[in-house]
Scaffold this motif. Structure first.
Motif, mmCIF file in Angstrom:
data_model
loop_
_atom_site.group_PDB
_atom_site.id
_atom_site.type_symbol
_atom_site.label_atom_id
_atom_site.label_comp_id
_atom_site.label_asym_id
_atom_site.label_seq_id
_atom_site.Cartn_x
_atom_site.Cartn_y
_atom_site.Cartn_z
ATOM 1 N N VAL A 87 0.900 -1.084 0.012
ATOM 2 C CA VAL A 87 0.018 -0.022 -0.078
ATOM 3 C C VAL A 87 0.606 1.361 0.071
ATOM 4 N N GLU B 123 -5.894 4.685 7.452
ATOM 5 C CA GLU B 123 -5.784 5.024 6.335
ATOM 6 C C GLU B 123 -5.328 3.954 5.342
ATOM 7 N N MET C 132 -6.882 1.152 2.530
ATOM 8 C CA MET C 132 -6.529 1.262 1.269
ATOM 9 C C MET C 132 -6.003 -0.273 0.980
ATOM 10 N N SER D 99 -8.385 -2.754 -2.142
ATOM 11 C CA SER D 99 -7.493 -3.471 -3.073
ATOM 12 C C SER D 99 -8.181 -4.943 -3.189
ATOM 13 N N GLY E 52 -10.545 5.501 4.689
ATOM 14 C CA GLY E 52 -9.374 4.884 3.705
ATOM 15 C C GLY E 52 -9.978 3.838 2.936
ATOM 16 N N ARG F 156 -12.350 5.979 0.611
ATOM 17 C CA ARG F 156 -11.414 7.188 -0.537
ATOM 18 C C ARG F 156 -11.101 6.170 -1.544
ATOM 19 N N HIS F 157 -10.520 4.784 -1.309
ATOM 20 C CA HIS F 157 -10.106 4.039 -2.392
ATOM 21 C C HIS F 157 -11.082 2.968 -2.988
#
Length: 323
Positions: free
Chosen positions: A172, A239, A243, A247, A277, A280-281
């Motif tokens: 990450v 965060e 992330m 994924s 986090g 956001r992703h």
């Protein structure tokens, strides 16, 4: 049946019935000093003491008949799966130790099944915990390191070597801090309890006077008291873990991610930045729908999950399936 949980600081064994009830459990410190046979003797004695309670538990209607139905084991990795030669990073005396074979010899005639300890926690949460009735689940243990397990279509996914779901080594932060695996910027290297404490210390946080080895526990206390560096350490870790989850969700189309382990016990300190986090992703619709929940079963989850290797092989033990 007899369930066993092997860790770097403690050994645990318990009797778990076919409904997942922990009927009896005992713990002992993991011997230090690097002698593998000393560790084995301690574990073997612990298993003997717990197994001695099996006849009484069975008579009370708990274990399912007469005595033990099998032995399920969760142990830190890496390991050769399903043969069960273990080389836990936090147990120096066991390198290629034939744990499954030793237990099979000790409990002759009983099935003995072994998996990674984080996988066993995932199994427990899927069987009886926060992920119950969810078909597609990633379980995470965020503690000293970061481990995980994966259930897809209602069954545990093992992968080619038994390591599927090892979310701790998703990268990450390219070029980020070194990880124990040899890479850099893995989730484990930036989001574990060890990483939180290390980042805080490197950025000016100072632990309470008299603290021998500062851990994320002390960082969490400082963050709750308003220390800006301690709070930033949790913001960063959350965060980046979020992330990594984004994924994994994009790859696997998961319904749920369950997060447990020592760092997860800090509650909102970790989960609030983690969920931010993730949001956001996780931008595509199918990923954004995924829920993230704290684990529900607590410290006994590893034993419960190890027991499910015996009680529910159709879902959690693929090694003996044809094809």
């Amino acid at each position: 049946m007899l369930a066993v949980d092997v860790g770097g600081t403690k050994l645990a064994a318990g009797l778990v019935d076919d409904s997942g009830r922990l009927l009896h459990a005992e713990r002992a410190p993991t011997p230090t000093g690097g002698d593998g046979e000393v560790i084995w003797r301690e574990l073997s004695g612990l298993c003997d003491r717990v197994a001695a309670h099996a006849d009484g538990a069975a008579h009370a209607g708990g274990v399912g008949g007469a005595g033990l139905a099998g032995v399920g084991v969760g142990c830190g990795g890496p390991m050769r799966w399903p043969s069960g030669e273990v080389s836990p990073l936090n147990i120096a005396g066991w390198h290629g130790f034939p744990l499954r074979a030793r237990l099979a010899e000790r409990f002759a005639g009983l099935p003995v099944r072994i998996h990674n300890d984080a996988v066993c926690v995932t199994i427990a949460e899927h069987w009886l915990g926060a992920a119950r009735r969810c078909a597609n689940v990633l379980g995470m243990v965020v503690s000293t390191g970061v481990g995980g397990g994966l259930v897809l279509g209602g069954r545990l996914v093992d992968g080619g070597t038994g390591n599927a779901g090892h979310v701790g080594h998703i990268i990450v932060e390219p070029g980020g801090p070194p990880c124990g695996c040899g890479g850099r910027g893995c989730v484990e290297a930036v989001g574990s309890g060890t990483a939180v404490a290390g980042w805080a210390l490197a950025n000016g946080w100072r632990p309470p006077a008299g603290t021998a080895v500062p851990t994320a526990r002390e960082v969490a206390g400082a963050a709750r008291a308003g220390d800006p560096v301690a709070r930033a350490a949790f913001e960063r870790a959350g965060e980046l873990v979020g992330m990594g989850i984004a994924s994994a969700v994009a790859l696997l189309d998961l319904d749920l991610v369950v997060v447990g382990g020592g760092l997860a016990q800090t509650g909102p300190l970790l989960f609030e930045p983690l969920r931010r986090g993730f949001r956001r992703h996780a931008r595509v619709d199918f990923a954004a729908r995924t829920r993230i929940l704290p684990a529900a079963l607590g410290v006994g989850a590893g034993l419960v999950g190890a027991a499910a290797l015996i009680w529910h092989p159709d879902r959690y033990w693929s090694a003996d399936r044809a094809g």
